[in-house]
Design an enzyme around this catalytic site. Sequence first.
Site, short mmCIF file in Angstrom:
data_model
loop_
_atom_site.label_atom_id
_atom_site.label_comp_id
_atom_site.label_asym_id
_atom_site.label_seq_id
_atom_site.Cartn_x
_atom_site.Cartn_y
_atom_site.Cartn_z
N ILE A 195 1.11 4.99 0.28
CA ILE A 195 0.41 6.19 0.75
C ILE A 195 0.82 7.54 -0.04
O ILE A 195 2.06 7.95 0.39
CB ILE A 195 0.59 6.29 2.24
CG1 ILE A 195 0.12 5.02 2.98
CG2 ILE A 195 -0.44 7.30 2.78
CD1 ILE A 195 -1.32 4.50 2.55
N ILE B 124 3.41 -1.26 4.02
CA ILE B 124 3.07 0.14 3.81
C ILE B 124 4.34 1.01 3.49
O ILE B 124 5.35 0.94 3.99
CB ILE B 124 2.39 0.98 5.11
CG1 ILE B 124 0.94 0.28 5.39
CG2 ILE B 124 2.64 2.35 4.61
CD1 ILE B 124 0.05 0.70 4.36
N LYS B 125 3.99 1.45 2.44
CA LYS B 125 5.23 2.58 2.02
C LYS B 125 4.81 4.05 1.97
O LYS B 125 3.69 4.63 1.75
CB LYS B 125 5.59 2.44 0.34
CG LYS B 125 6.16 3.45 -0.17
CD LYS B 125 6.47 3.51 -1.48
CE LYS B 125 7.37 4.68 -2.29
NZ LYS B 125 7.22 4.47 -3.78
N THR B 126 5.43 4.76 3.00
CA THR B 126 5.00 6.03 3.33
C THR B 126 6.33 6.95 3.60
O THR B 126 7.51 6.46 3.46
CB THR B 126 4.06 6.15 4.66
OG1 THR B 126 3.60 7.34 4.70
CG2 THR B 126 4.84 5.71 5.76
N GLY C 156 0.86 -1.01 -0.08
CA GLY C 156 -0.04 -0.09 -0.19
C GLY C 156 0.85 1.26 -0.08
O GLY C 156 1.73 1.58 0.92
#
Length: 269
Positions: free
Chosen positions: A145, A176-178, A143
Amino acid sequence: MDGKERRLRRILNKETGRSLVIAVDHGMALGAMTGIMDVAKTVRELDATGKVDCWLMTKGVYTHAFDPVGDPAVILRASGGATIAGPELTREARTATAEEALMLDADAMATTAFVGSVYEHETLISMAEMATECRKWNMPLLGVIGLGKTNEDKKKDPKFIGLGARVGAEHGADIIKTYYTETDFDKVVAGCPVPVMIAGGPKCETDLDTLNMIYGALQGGAKGIVMGRNVWQSPHPIALLSAVHGLIHGNMDVREAAQLLEHEISASV
């Protein structure tokens, strides 16, 4: 073990639990750019180092320009459909299916949700639907972001970044990539039930800035990076890649990584 666990083990190093992912999916929205003008050459040269655990790319690059030296993992970018020439870069939609990813022998898929943007609802629903599809095939989902121009000022706000990370996981993402926040990044990680990896964002001014950002993220609990231009737009991308690998998998501190960077640069002259 099931298929998802096997694929995750190809992405996240079994011994360190971390991953060094290089992204080359920028062209889908930005076109040809410095560092990936010849994307096939970039892939070959960086992959030949043996330091890249995984690549993030579109199906077009995979099909026409992906010829790695080794056998790295691949995350297939599965959302897009908007460019810098269009009216709204955050208006992304599906661009690939899980079956297509399996046909290409990808190890995971990736989709972006633009939390706080005008297309928040559409992109989050797309992420949730893709998570459902991926689950049918034991395919992990990254995911991503995104922020969008209207939220650029919130990039350093750990509460906003933490919200995006948690929301992405709640909608079904397995990783998650943020963005990294210099303060309270540990709280961003603590509030997210899946592994968090950091994006590079705009190009850092120096390679040392890049190393400091990655080290800070790792100290805060990040499981690695999903980064592009801060590596392949470096004046010394191969040397920098070795230093980044030392941080992620060698438990180096910034001083040790910077020394390795200088050594690799000197050795290449």
